[in-house]
Write an enzyme that holds these catalytic residues in place. Structure first.
Site, PDB file in Angstrom:
ATOM      1  N   TYR A 164       0.834  -1.221   0.000  1.00  0.00           N
ATOM      2  CA  TYR A 164       0.000   0.000   0.000  1.00  0.00           C
ATOM      3  C   TYR A 164       0.866   1.269   0.000  1.00  0.00           C
ATOM      4  O   TYR A 164       0.784   2.086  -0.927  1.00  0.00           O
ATOM      5  CB  TYR A 164      -0.914  -0.054   1.228  1.00  0.00           C
ATOM      6  N   ASP A 212      11.839 -12.675  -0.921  1.00  0.00           N
ATOM      7  CA  ASP A 212      11.530 -12.440   0.483  1.00  0.00           C
ATOM      8  C   ASP A 212      12.740 -11.846   1.209  1.00  0.00           C
ATOM      9  O   ASP A 212      13.879 -12.245   0.929  1.00  0.00           O
ATOM     10  CB  ASP A 212      11.166 -13.798   1.105  1.00  0.00           C
ATOM     11  N   TYR A 230       4.179  -5.960  17.606  1.00  0.00           N
ATOM     12  CA  TYR A 230       4.379  -5.177  16.379  1.00  0.00           C
ATOM     13  C   TYR A 230       5.164  -3.904  16.686  1.00  0.00           C
ATOM     14  O   TYR A 230       6.195  -3.607  16.065  1.00  0.00           O
ATOM     15  CB  TYR A 230       3.018  -4.828  15.761  1.00  0.00           C
ATOM     16  N   ASN A 237      -8.513  -4.855   9.554  1.00  0.00           N
ATOM     17  CA  ASN A 237      -8.359  -4.470  10.964  1.00  0.00           C
ATOM     18  C   ASN A 237      -8.556  -2.977  11.136  1.00  0.00           C
ATOM     19  O   ASN A 237      -8.997  -2.527  12.176  1.00  0.00           O
ATOM     20  CB  ASN A 237      -6.920  -4.772  11.439  1.00  0.00           C
ATOM     21  N   LEU A 284      -9.631   1.080  10.326  1.00  0.00           N
ATOM     22  CA  LEU A 284     -10.909   1.755  10.134  1.00  0.00           C
ATOM     23  C   LEU A 284     -11.223   2.057   8.660  1.00  0.00           C
ATOM     24  O   LEU A 284     -12.305   1.710   8.173  1.00  0.00           O
ATOM     25  CB  LEU A 284     -10.915   3.060  10.953  1.00  0.00           C
TER      26      LEU A 284
HETATM   27  N1  UFG Z   1     -11.977   1.466  14.730  1.00  0.00           N
HETATM   28  C1  UFG Z   1     -13.339   1.170  14.801  1.00  0.00           C
HETATM   29  N2  UFG Z   1     -13.800   0.126  14.076  1.00  0.00           N
HETATM   30  C2  UFG Z   1     -13.012  -0.631  13.248  1.00  0.00           C
HETATM   31  C3  UFG Z   1     -11.625  -0.306  13.164  1.00  0.00           C
HETATM   32  C4  UFG Z   1     -11.147   0.743  13.934  1.00  0.00           C
HETATM   33  O1  UFG Z   1     -14.084   1.814  15.535  1.00  0.00           O
HETATM   34  O2  UFG Z   1     -13.504  -1.576  12.610  1.00  0.00           O
HETATM   35  C5  UFG Z   1     -11.447   2.615  15.491  1.00  0.00           C
HETATM   36  C6  UFG Z   1     -10.377   2.247  16.498  1.00  0.00           C
HETATM   37  O3  UFG Z   1     -10.935   1.884  17.740  1.00  0.00           O
HETATM   38  C7  UFG Z   1      -9.558   3.536  16.556  1.00  0.00           C
HETATM   39  C8  UFG Z   1      -9.674   4.088  15.142  1.00  0.00           C
HETATM   40  O4  UFG Z   1     -10.819   3.489  14.564  1.00  0.00           O
HETATM   41  O5  UFG Z   1     -10.150   4.447  17.427  1.00  0.00           O
HETATM   42  C9  UFG Z   1      -8.467   3.785  14.269  1.00  0.00           C
HETATM   43  O6  UFG Z   1      -8.182   2.398  14.315  1.00  0.00           O
HETATM   44  P1  UFG Z   1      -7.213   1.701  13.246  1.00  0.00           P
HETATM   45  O7  UFG Z   1      -7.231   0.227  13.525  1.00  0.00           O
HETATM   46  O8  UFG Z   1      -7.559   2.143  11.875  1.00  0.00           O
HETATM   47  O9  UFG Z   1      -5.783   2.342  13.576  1.00  0.00           O
HETATM   48  P2  UFG Z   1      -4.890   2.297  14.903  1.00  0.00           P
HETATM   49  O10 UFG Z   1      -4.691   3.722  15.299  1.00  0.00           O
HETATM   50  O11 UFG Z   1      -5.400   1.367  15.901  1.00  0.00           O
HETATM   51  O12 UFG Z   1      -3.493   1.676  14.372  1.00  0.00           O
HETATM   52  C10 UFG Z   1      -2.976   2.017  13.113  1.00  0.00           C
HETATM   53  C11 UFG Z   1      -2.239   0.797  12.536  1.00  0.00           C
HETATM   54  C12 UFG Z   1      -0.932   0.600  13.169  1.00  0.00           C
HETATM   55  C13 UFG Z   1      -0.165   1.849  13.180  1.00  0.00           C
HETATM   56  C14 UFG Z   1      -0.922   2.963  13.827  1.00  0.00           C
HETATM   57  C15 UFG Z   1      -0.127   4.226  13.733  1.00  0.00           C
HETATM   58  O13 UFG Z   1      -3.011  -0.368  12.681  1.00  0.00           O
HETATM   59  O14 UFG Z   1      -0.218  -0.358  12.421  1.00  0.00           O
HETATM   60  O15 UFG Z   1      -2.154   3.126  13.177  1.00  0.00           O
HETATM   61  O16 UFG Z   1      -0.766   5.257  14.318  1.00  0.00           O
HETATM   62  F1  UFG Z   1       0.992   1.671  13.866  1.00  0.00           F
END
Ligand code: UFG
Length: 336
Positions: free
Chosen positions: A13, A60, A150, A199, A201
């Site tokens: 990506y 790889d 991670y 995973n 948002l």
């Molecule tokens: N969220 C939801 N529903 C979902 C997915 C996420 O409500 O289905 C919420 C989460 O609770 C959070 C926000 O949306 O409040 C963002 O969540 P993400 O999973 O999109 O992102 P994160 O901030 O948890 O983590 C991401 C990546 C990491 C990276 C990080 C850097 O997954 O690999 O951002 O800030 F390191």
């Protein structure tokens, strides 16, 4: 003569968007990727966007013989290292896999670089190295406290880079701590398209918008934030890609070393994202409020000042552009 940049994970990506920006800045680029989380047709799409053939090798970062062959074949000036696993939750289940791919993979790259006499490397790090915020916005000198395997793997790689430079001053590195990448290329030919249930948002909302998933699960609406949902610093992937071009340019021009946040400095909530995506796709998107996700932080965003002062980096694309470009990309993929 133009410089040659090796992109590990260059079909992924962020890697694919960085390829396009590097080419338009005049670099020669070589991609290596094992295509474990990228579609093979990305290569054709990159050729289409840049109107030039793509130099790439399938392989790889755990395969040392493969890496030695690539360095023997190309006169590489710098490496941008993307190839890594990136799912926080999965890393808790499979810490060994994360250590192997992210840490051993990176040390393999560094060894191959050293053997080939290449000492410039840009490393993909993450805002999750900071852990629970002591103060916001996160500045680069915020204390480091990884909470997942991670995040720990990224801290381990950052530490290795520091130790390597201490041992041999020929090394120059740029550590880029990303906030939350979102959006897709203007051409709608490349973007984020996870095979499994996402995973993160933005790709999750995208799959609700295309009808592949029935509704968004909002992970908690009782956080200490304006609307109760989690707040993050979303940054357009094309802005992020431009940050890499500026970082690698600084290494090559000034034999520089830097550790920088790449974010916008603005936080948006889950509902902000959902509303903006609804505007982009023109329909209401269903959601359900669910429990908090284990390990989530209520709110974080970057202090982008160092990247601005040091690299002249500034994110120029806002939330609506992230959502619109994501929608253009996913709706084109679904219709093709
Ligand atoms: N969220 C939801 N529903 C979902 C997915 C996420 O409500 O289905 C919420 C989460 O609770 C959070 C926000 O949306 O409040 C963002 O969540 P993400 O999973 O999109 O992102 P994160 O901030 O948890 O983590 C991401 C990546 C990491 C990276 C990080 C850097 O997954 O690999 O951002 O800030 F390191």
């Amino acid at each position: 003569m133009s410089k040659t940049i090796l992109l590990t994970g260059g079909a992924g990506y962020i890697g694919s968007h960085t390829y396009v920006e590097l080419k338009s800045a005049g670099y020669d680029v070589v991609i290596i990727d094992n295509f474990s989380n990228a579609r093979p047709d990305v290569i054709d799409r990159l050729a289409q966007i840049t109107d030039a053939p793509v130099t790439w090798h399938k392989g790889d970062v755990l395969d040392k013989a493969f890496l030695a062959k690539v360095f023997a074949q190309h006169a590489v000036d710098a490496v941008i290292h993307f190839a890594a696993k990136k799912a926080v939750g999965e890393s808790v289940e499979k810490p060994l896999d994360y250590f192997e791919t992210n840490c051993t993979g990176f040390s393999n790259i560094l060894m191959a670089m050293q053997a080939a006499g290449v000492f410039n490397v840009v490393f993909s790090s993450t805002a999750t190295v900071y852990g629970e915020p002591l103060s916001l916005p996160y500045t680069e000198d915020h204390r480091i406290a990884p909470v997942s395997p991670y995040a720990q793997s990224k801290v381990t790689c950052e530490t290795l880079l520091r130790q390597l430079k201490d041992s041999d001053p020929r090394w120059n590195y740029g550590v880029l701590r990303y906030f939350n990448p979102a959006g897709a290329h203007d051409s709608a030919l490349i973007g984020e398209d996870p095979n499994d249930i996402p995973n993160n948002l933005m790709p999750y909302i995208a799959k609700v918008a295309t009808g592949e998933l029935p509704h968004l699960n909002v992970f908690g609406d009782d956080y200490d934030t304006p609307d109760g949902t989690g707040v993050r610093d979303y940054i357009h992937v094309v802005d992020l890609a431009r940050g890499h071009v500026q970082s690698v340019g600084k290494l090559l021009d000034d034999q520089d070393t830097h550790i920088l946040n790449l974010g916008t400095g603005t936080g948006y909530s889950v509902f902000d994202m959902l509303r903006s995506y609804e505007k982009a796709c023109g329909t209401t998107l269903p959601f359900k409020i669910g429990p908090r996700r284990a390990g989530d932080i209520d709110c974080f965003y970057a202090d982008p000042a160092s990247a601005r002062d040091y690299l002249g980096f500034e994110a120029t694309r806002g939330l609506d552009e992230m959502c619109q470009s994501s929608w253009n990309w996913v709706s084109r993929v679904r219709n093709s």
